[in-house]
Design a protein around this motif. Structure first.
Motif, PDB file in Angstrom:
ATOM      1  N   ASP A  99      29.973  34.156  47.155  1.00 14.47           N
ATOM      2  CA  ASP A  99      30.779  33.541  46.102  1.00 14.47           C
ATOM      3  C   ASP A  99      32.190  33.243  46.639  1.00 14.47           C
ATOM      4  OD1 ASP A  99      32.556  33.192  43.915  1.00 14.47           O
ATOM      5  OD2 ASP A  99      31.123  34.187  42.589  1.00 14.47           O
ATOM      6  N   GLU A 100      32.488  31.923  46.779  1.00 15.61           N
ATOM      7  CA  GLU A 100      33.763  31.522  47.377  1.00 15.61           C
ATOM      8  C   GLU A 100      34.957  32.023  46.571  1.00 15.61           C
ATOM      9  OE1 GLU A 100      34.548  30.011  50.286  1.00 15.61           O
ATOM     10  OE2 GLU A 100      32.413  30.072  50.815  1.00 15.61           O
ATOM     11  N   SER A 101      34.790  32.119  45.243  1.00 13.54           N
ATOM     12  CA  SER A 101      35.935  32.540  44.431  1.00 13.54           C
ATOM     13  C   SER A 101      36.284  34.000  44.735  1.00 13.54           C
ATOM     14  CB  SER A 101      35.662  32.311  42.944  1.00 13.54           C
ATOM     15  OG  SER A 101      34.559  33.077  42.516  1.00 13.54           O
ATOM     16  N   ILE A 102      35.265  34.806  44.970  1.00 14.15           N
ATOM     17  CA  ILE A 102      35.500  36.218  45.311  1.00 14.15           C
ATOM     18  C   ILE A 102      36.028  36.322  46.741  1.00 14.15           C
ATOM     19  CG2 ILE A 102      34.344  38.439  45.753  1.00 14.15           C
ATOM     20  CD1 ILE A 102      32.589  37.812  43.308  1.00 14.15           C
ATOM     21  N   LYS A 103      35.405  35.582  47.667  1.00 14.48           N
ATOM     22  CA  LYS A 103      35.864  35.613  49.054  1.00 14.48           C
ATOM     23  C   LYS A 103      37.336  35.164  49.157  1.00 14.48           C
ATOM     24  CE  LYS A 103      33.342  33.997  52.340  1.00 14.48           C
ATOM     25  NZ  LYS A 103      32.646  32.871  53.021  1.00 14.48           N
ATOM     26  N   ASN A 104      37.711  34.141  48.408  1.00 19.81           N
ATOM     27  CA  ASN A 104      39.099  33.668  48.465  1.00 19.81           C
ATOM     28  C   ASN A 104      40.082  34.667  47.854  1.00 19.81           C
ATOM     29  OD1 ASN A 104      38.734  31.283  49.884  1.00 19.81           O
ATOM     30  ND2 ASN A 104      38.228  30.120  48.024  1.00 19.81           N
ATOM     31  N   ALA A 105      39.642  35.382  46.818  1.00 21.54           N
ATOM     32  CA  ALA A 105      40.535  36.395  46.228  1.00 21.54           C
ATOM     33  C   ALA A 105      40.792  37.513  47.237  1.00 21.54           C
ATOM     34  CB  ALA A 105      39.941  36.944  44.928  1.00 21.54           C
ATOM     35  N   VAL A 106      39.783  37.850  48.036  1.00 17.97           N
ATOM     36  CA  VAL A 106      39.960  38.846  49.102  1.00 17.97           C
ATOM     37  C   VAL A 106      40.844  38.247  50.206  1.00 17.97           C
ATOM     38  CG1 VAL A 106      38.763  40.165  50.911  1.00 17.97           C
ATOM     39  CG2 VAL A 106      37.774  40.017  48.599  1.00 17.97           C
ATOM     40  N   TYR A 107      40.501  37.030  50.613  1.00 16.36           N
ATOM     41  CA  TYR A 107      41.206  36.362  51.708  1.00 16.36           C
ATOM     42  C   TYR A 107      42.719  36.320  51.458  1.00 16.36           C
ATOM     43  CZ  TYR A 107      42.032  32.705  55.302  1.00 16.36           C
ATOM     44  OH  TYR A 107      42.474  32.004  56.391  1.00 16.36           O
ATOM     45  N   TYR A 108      43.111  35.876  50.276  1.00 15.83           N
ATOM     46  CA  TYR A 108      44.527  35.585  50.017  1.00 15.83           C
ATOM     47  C   TYR A 108      45.275  36.697  49.297  1.00 15.83           C
ATOM     48  CZ  TYR A 108      43.280  30.984  51.666  1.00 15.83           C
ATOM     49  OH  TYR A 108      42.833  29.946  52.462  1.00 15.83           O
ATOM     50  N   HIS A 109      44.695  37.913  49.218  1.00 19.92           N
ATOM     51  CA  HIS A 109      45.335  38.935  48.386  1.00 19.92           C
ATOM     52  C   HIS A 109      46.683  39.407  48.939  1.00 19.92           C
ATOM     53  CE1 HIS A 109      43.732  42.168  51.100  1.00 19.92           C
ATOM     54  NE2 HIS A 109      44.746  42.837  50.636  1.00 19.92           N
ATOM     55  N   THR A 110      46.925  39.252  50.242  1.00 20.13           N
ATOM     56  CA  THR A 110      48.187  39.729  50.816  1.00 20.13           C
ATOM     57  C   THR A 110      49.283  38.670  50.734  1.00 20.13           C
ATOM     58  OG1 THR A 110      46.960  41.122  52.364  1.00 20.13           O
ATOM     59  CG2 THR A 110      49.265  40.697  52.904  1.00 20.13           C
ATOM     60  N   THR A 111      48.944  37.425  51.039  1.00 18.91           N
ATOM     61  CA  THR A 111      49.954  36.359  51.139  1.00 18.91           C
ATOM     62  C   THR A 111      50.040  35.489  49.897  1.00 18.91           C
ATOM     63  OG1 THR A 111      48.314  34.843  52.083  1.00 18.91           O
ATOM     64  CG2 THR A 111      49.633  36.138  53.641  1.00 18.91           C
ATOM     65  N   GLY A 112      48.911  35.352  49.171  1.00 18.23           N
ATOM     66  CA  GLY A 112      48.823  34.265  48.215  1.00 18.23           C
ATOM     67  C   GLY A 112      48.659  32.955  48.969  1.00 18.23           C
ATOM     68  N   ARG A 113      48.627  31.855  48.219  1.00 23.12           N
ATOM     69  CA  ARG A 113      48.555  30.502  48.799  1.00 23.12           C
ATOM     70  C   ARG A 113      48.889  29.509  47.695  1.00 23.12           C
ATOM     71  NH1 ARG A 113      42.425  28.114  49.093  1.00 23.12           N
ATOM     72  NH2 ARG A 113      41.521  29.300  47.369  1.00 23.12           N
ATOM     73  N   PRO A 114      49.095  28.236  48.040  1.00 21.75           N
ATOM     74  CA  PRO A 114      49.326  27.247  46.983  1.00 21.75           C
ATOM     75  C   PRO A 114      48.070  27.074  46.143  1.00 21.75           C
ATOM     76  CG  PRO A 114      49.887  26.347  49.149  1.00 21.75           C
ATOM     77  CD  PRO A 114      49.189  27.644  49.376  1.00 21.75           C
ATOM     78  N   HIS A 115      48.243  26.717  44.882  1.00 25.24           N
ATOM     79  CA  HIS A 115      47.133  26.437  43.970  1.00 25.24           C
ATOM     80  C   HIS A 115      46.185  27.621  43.845  1.00 25.24           C
ATOM     81  CE1 HIS A 115      48.727  22.441  44.228  1.00 25.24           C
ATOM     82  NE2 HIS A 115      48.437  22.351  45.514  1.00 25.24           N
ATOM     83  N   MET A 116      46.729  28.807  43.738  1.00 24.09           N
ATOM     84  CA  MET A 116      45.880  29.987  43.554  1.00 24.09           C
ATOM     85  C   MET A 116      45.105  29.871  42.245  1.00 24.09           C
ATOM     86  SD  MET A 116      47.645  33.534  44.705  1.00 24.09           S
ATOM     87  CE  MET A 116      49.346  33.112  44.551  1.00 24.09           C
ATOM     88  N   THR A 117      43.842  30.296  42.308  1.00 31.31           N
ATOM     89  CA  THR A 117      43.044  30.366  41.082  1.00 31.31           C
ATOM     90  C   THR A 117      43.505  31.575  40.261  1.00 31.31           C
ATOM     91  OG1 THR A 117      41.400  31.814  42.085  1.00 31.31           O
ATOM     92  CG2 THR A 117      41.043  29.426  42.322  1.00 31.31           C
ATOM     93  N   LYS A 118      43.031  31.611  39.012  1.00 34.62           N
ATOM     94  CA  LYS A 118      43.355  32.739  38.151  1.00 34.62           C
ATOM     95  C   LYS A 118      42.875  34.046  38.787  1.00 34.62           C
ATOM     96  CE  LYS A 118      42.746  31.809  33.655  1.00 34.62           C
ATOM     97  NZ  LYS A 118      41.965  31.754  32.375  1.00 34.62           N
ATOM     98  N   LEU A 119      41.658  34.009  39.331  1.00 33.92           N
ATOM     99  CA  LEU A 119      41.106  35.215  39.968  1.00 33.92           C
ATOM    100  C   LEU A 119      41.959  35.657  41.164  1.00 33.92           C
ATOM    101  CD1 LEU A 119      38.694  37.227  39.945  1.00 33.92           C
ATOM    102  CD2 LEU A 119      37.588  35.720  41.621  1.00 33.92           C
ATOM    103  N   GLU A 120      42.394  34.692  41.971  1.00 34.27           N
ATOM    104  CA  GLU A 120      43.242  35.015  43.128  1.00 34.27           C
ATOM    105  C   GLU A 120      44.563  35.634  42.669  1.00 34.27           C
ATOM    106  OE1 GLU A 120      43.511  31.464  45.668  1.00 34.27           O
ATOM    107  OE2 GLU A 120      41.372  31.168  45.387  1.00 34.27           O
ATOM    108  N   MET A 121      45.154  35.064  41.626  1.00 40.13           N
ATOM    109  CA  MET A 121      46.417  35.632  41.118  1.00 40.13           C
ATOM    110  C   MET A 121      46.200  37.036  40.567  1.00 40.13           C
ATOM    111  SD  MET A 121      48.650  32.579  39.377  1.00 40.13           S
ATOM    112  CE  MET A 121      47.371  31.768  38.426  1.00 40.13           C
ATOM    113  N   ILE A 122      45.065  37.244  39.917  1.00 34.42           N
ATOM    114  CA  ILE A 122      44.796  38.558  39.319  1.00 34.42           C
ATOM    115  C   ILE A 122      44.721  39.640  40.396  1.00 34.42           C
ATOM    116  CG2 ILE A 122      42.933  39.898  38.197  1.00 34.42           C
ATOM    117  CD1 ILE A 122      42.624  37.493  36.261  1.00 34.42           C
ATOM    118  N   VAL A 123      44.034  39.370  41.488  1.00 40.00           N
ATOM    119  CA  VAL A 123      43.914  40.380  42.552  1.00 40.00           C
ATOM    120  C   VAL A 123      45.257  40.543  43.272  1.00 40.00           C
ATOM    121  CG1 VAL A 123      42.709  41.022  44.687  1.00 40.00           C
ATOM    122  CG2 VAL A 123      41.439  39.972  42.797  1.00 40.00           C
ATOM    123  N   PHE A 124      45.935  39.430  43.518  1.00 40.26           N
ATOM    124  CA  PHE A 124      47.264  39.434  44.155  1.00 40.26           C
ATOM    125  C   PHE A 124      48.249  40.287  43.339  1.00 40.26           C
ATOM    126  CE2 PHE A 124      51.363  36.932  44.709  1.00 40.26           C
ATOM    127  CZ  PHE A 124      51.536  37.151  46.070  1.00 40.26           C
TER     128      PHE A 124
END
Ligand code: DGI
Ligand code: FE
Ligand code: FE
Length: 190
Positions: A99-124
């Motif tokens: 699941d790319e949405s889960i993989k990306n939330a893991v990937y970007y949890h330290t730095t963040g990135r532009p256009h973060m999804t809601k899930l990415e922001m939640i883990v961040f």
């Protein structure tokens, strides 16, 4: 994969302190997912795995960066930045999490990135505000997390950059790009 399976996979890879941190991030992320209308199951799984690669030997993480399609410039920055991107690869290869949405939330949890999804922001955000943390200025961030997810992610990004600059550390481009994008969103997208 259910919660218990994920927890038993991750636990032996972490120290006791890191494992307890992971459980607190997970509870925090689930409560943010409820509040902001994101999948609680995804928030749970991404959080359980977010620091999965944290204690991999540095030479192993380096090999993954060199031999996969991860950006090579990671190697020019602090090795603390490697465990998210490497973790996102390992959870697919070792446990079939595609699941790319889960993989990306893991990937970007330290730095963040532009256009973060809601899930990415939640883990961040959850990684930063979990109840075991005690950064300065954290009360303000925790309070904001009850009202506005984007503003909260912006505060996390700002505080992290301030902290790194105060220590004369190098800052990875994604970290800056996350801050700029969140600032643009707060300015109304202009
Ligand atoms: O893994 P955790 O300790 O739970 O937390 P994390 O993955 O958010 O952060 C690990 C460290 O990485 C933390 O001390 C902040 C630091 N960091 C975040 N962005 C950057 C960074 N360090 C450098 N050098 N550059 C960055 O852009
Ligand atoms: Fe981490
Ligand atoms: Fe963490």
């Amino acid at each position: 994969m259910n919660r218990n399976d994920a927890i038993s996979i991750v636990e032996p890879h972490l120290t006791k302190e890191r494992f307890d941190h992971t459980l607190r991030v997970t509870e925090t992320a689930i409560s943010l997912a409820k509040k902001y209308g994101e999948s609680e199951e995804k928030a749970e799984l991404a959080s359980i795995f977010h620091d999965y690669a944290k204690y991999r030997p540095l030479d192993e993480m380096k090999r993954w960066i060199i031999n996969s399609n991860l950006p090579k410039d990671l190697l020019l920055y602090h090795h603390e930045l490697w465990h998210g991107p490497v973790g996102s690869i390992l959870i697919e290869r070792e446990y079939g999490i595609r699941d790319e949405s889960i993989k990306n939330a893991v990937y970007y949890h330290t730095t963040g990135r532009p256009h973060m999804t809601k899930l990415e922001m939640i883990v961040f955000v959850a990684d930063y505000i979990e109840p075991g943390r005690s950064f300065s200025g954290l009360d303000e961030v925790r309070e904001m997390s009850q009202h506005d997810l984007i503003k909260t992610a912006w505060m996390v990004s700002r505080n992290t950059i301030n902290f790194l600059m105060s220590k004369q550390n190098r800052i990875y481009p994604d970290t800056f790009h996350a801050y700029n994008d969140l600032t643009r969103q707060l300015d109304g997208g202009n």
